[in-house]
Design a protein around this motif. Structure first.
Motif: not given
Length: 168
Positions: A111-112, A141, A143, A161-162, A164-166, A168
């Protein structure tokens, strides 16, 4: 001067034409805001950029009784009617919460750029008492110095997941 004015006009038109360019968060229940939370924790506050426009947000802080210096918080994203929680994203300072390192059901995901753990629900595909199909799980996770745990009962793992991956 004309060029600067032209650039300003183009930027204003972009903001009006593309509302997601500066997407506003819809808070509910007189919730604290992301900006307020950033002033009361000693770790990075991370927010997903890819959540549906009609979801609302309520932020829960912990410990309950304190007004400042929170040790953790949760972003509760609710449906547009504020009836069903879609996802919960808990955040704490790195090393204050352990991830599911030894869980035999945990799958490693990226993830990222960070290693994380994905744990699917054990009752995946069943229907709960409200008639919702259970197909979510937990993503964990770390980050940028922040432990993150994203949880949902009903959002499919791919969508989790989509989201989570966004973050920031």
């Amino acid at each position: 001067m004309k060029r600067q004015l032209g650039i300003l006009i183009v930027l204003c038109l972009m903001i009006v034409t593309f509302p997601n360019f500066s997407k506003a968060i819809k808070y509910n229940h007189n919730s604290k805001t992301i900006r307020e939370i950033k002033h009361h924790v000693d770790f990075n506050v991370l927010v997903p950029k890819n959540v549906p426009d009609d979801w609302t947000l309520e932020i829960k802080t912990y410990p309950w009784e304190v007004k400042t210096n929170f040790t953790s918080f949760r972003l509760h994203y609710m449906d547009k009617n504020d009836e069903k929680m879609k996802i919960s994203i808990e955040q704490t300072k790195e090393a204050e919460k352990q991830t599911e390192e030894n869980n035999p059901y945990a799958k490693t995901v990226i993830i990222n750029g960070h290693l994380g753990k994905l744990i699917k629900l054990g009752n995946d595909g069943e229907v709960d008492y409200k008639g919702e199909i259970l197909n979510g799980g937990v993503l964990q996770w770390t980050q940028d110095g922040t432990n993150i745990e994203l949880f949902s009962l009903t959002i499919p793992i791919e969508k989790m997941l989509e989201i989570a991956r966004s973050i920031e």
